[in-house]
Design a protein around this motif. Structure first.
Motif, PDB file in Angstrom:
ATOM      1  N   SER A 124     -11.905   4.136  -5.865  1.00 17.39           N
ATOM      2  CA  SER A 124     -11.056   4.376  -4.468  1.00 17.39           C
ATOM      3  C   SER A 124     -10.197   5.810  -4.589  1.00 17.39           C
ATOM      4  N   GLY A 178      -4.691  -3.149  -6.763  1.00 16.45           N
ATOM      5  CA  GLY A 178      -5.755  -3.215  -7.248  1.00 16.45           C
ATOM      6  C   GLY A 178      -6.200  -4.436  -7.800  1.00 16.45           C
ATOM      7  N   GLY A 211       0.709  -1.136   0.155  1.00 11.01           N
ATOM      8  CA  GLY A 211       0.067  -0.123  -0.106  1.00 11.01           C
ATOM      9  C   GLY A 211       0.910   1.424  -0.054  1.00 11.01           C
ATOM     10  N   GLU A 240      -5.044   3.141  -4.140  1.00 13.63           N
ATOM     11  CA  GLU A 240      -4.787   1.834  -4.336  1.00 13.63           C
ATOM     12  C   GLU A 240      -3.119   1.528  -4.231  1.00 13.63           C
ATOM     13  N   LYS A 262     -11.990   3.280   0.037  1.00 11.65           N
ATOM     14  CA  LYS A 262     -12.664   2.744  -1.193  1.00 11.65           C
ATOM     15  C   LYS A 262     -13.639   3.807  -1.956  1.00 11.65           C
TER      16      LYS A 262
END
Length: 368
Positions: free
Chosen positions: A279, A285, A116, A282, A212
């Motif tokens: 989102s 994804g 992330g 991300e 999200k």
């Protein structure tokens, strides 16, 4: 030349049903197929994927309720087991693992991977946390043998946080295994939930949490000039009740379907006409790749940073600015009206096959 029989330990917080945990199990199977011995090392042996991992691999429980206790127990584990490779995923384990290896006096190769964008994930945690994040990544990443981001954007974020040169980081996209063809019963169950003919079915898949930005998707859906359209949410989470209320407030509750969590969402991808991702950011994804693998068109926010890379800047799907509900509504409307080259989408998804990702990891570790 392949180097067989290496002992690879994979360090994770636990084995809950998240993306990084699932990816680690997928990679573990690929490493095992290449002839390596794989063992999971968990801060706490818990999570939805724990039993699945135990069916194929040894699992070691460090049994540490607090992160600060991990270093000591990991050093003990490394001295006892002496793996050839230690793969650590997710901060702060990505910073603890290289230090533990040095303290254990081992020559094992330590590869750290982030899944992330940490600077975005922790942006609201305050100045003290930002200082700690920069200090620990600056130390841990430098001590690691290799450093991986699951997208170019994640790799850039890692470099920025640690004040290291970007060329010291590598990108290996997440492995997304192809799913088996859904059974007729699974397809029929999905069809029953849609309760509408094909042509105007939109689906999104993922945990209902703030990042999200599902409210954006609901508001964009409410603007679609298609009164027969349906929007299905596959997943669950803390934001579900708020989304149900918002759907009622927008007057689209009768056209929004909350299908709940499904371990295999492929019947919903295959019966949908469009997949949408809204989102704010991300790391990668995976759900976009899953949709493409089913030949389902994609509309996504152009968020940092995976969607743009997966869709190659819009070649394989439509990208819209983050937070722009009108642009998202227009892109969804255009996508529903456009012809679809499903074979091209499926072929793009094949670029993220598990064997390709595993080969990338093994190559960085000089094990091929």
């Amino acid at each position: 030349m392949t180097v067989p029989g290496q002992r690879i330990s994979i360090l994770l917080p636990d084995l809950r049903g998240g993306g990084a945990e699932r990816i680690s199990i997928v990679l573990a199977h690929e490493f095992a197929r290449a002839g390596h011995q794989v063992e999971f090392v968990l801060r706490q042996a818990r999570g939805e994927l724990l039993d699945e991992a135990r069916q194929s691999f040894s699992v070691v429980d460090l049994d540490t309720a607090r992160v600060r206790s991990v270093l000591r127990k990991l050093v003990t584990y490394l001295r006892q087991r002496q793996p050839d490779v230690l793969l650590a995923a997710m901060w702060p384990l990505t910073c603890i693992a290289p230090v533990a290896s040095r303290l254990a006096g081992l020559r094992c190769k330590v590869l750290v991977s982030e899944h992330g964008i940490l600077s975005a994930q922790y942006k609201d945690w305050g100045a003290a946390h930002r200082i700690a994040l920069r200090a620990t990544t600056g130390l841990g990443y430098r001590l690691a043998h290799r450093r991986i981001g699951v997208s170019d954007g994640v790799a850039r974020d890692m470099a920025g946080l640690s004040s290291m040169a970007p060329d010291r980081f590598d990108t290996i996209y997440n492995p997304v295994p192809p799913r088996a063809e859904p059974s007729e019963a699974a397809i029929a169950a999905a069809e029953a939930l849609w309760n509408a003919p094909p042509g105007q079915r939109l689906v999104t898949v993922g945990t209902m949490k703030a990042v999200k930005n599902h409210p954006l998707l609901l508001r964009a859906f409410a603007q679609l000039p298609r009164p027969g359209a349906r929007l299905m949410f596959v997943g669950d989470g803390s934001e579900r009740d708020a989304l149900v209320s918002l759907a009622q407030e927008l007057g689209v509750a009768d056209r929004v379907i909350f299908a709940g969590f499904h371990p295999d969402p492929s019947p919903f991808y295959r019966t949908a006409d469009l997949f949408a991702l809204s989102s704010n950011y991300e790391g990668f994804g995976n759900v976009i790749v899953e949709a493409l693998s089913c030949g389902t068109p994609v509309v996504s926010t152009d968020c940092p940073s995976g969607p743009n890379e997966i869709l190659e800047g819009g070649r394989y799907g439509r990208l819209v600015p983050v937070g722009d509900e009108q642009a998202l509504a227009q892109a969804m409307s255009d996508a529903l009206a456009a012809p679809v080259d499903r074979d091209a989408l499926i072929q793009r998804a094949a670029d993220f096959a598990p064997a390709i990702a595993a080969q990338g990891y093994l190559a960085l570790l000089d094990l091929t």
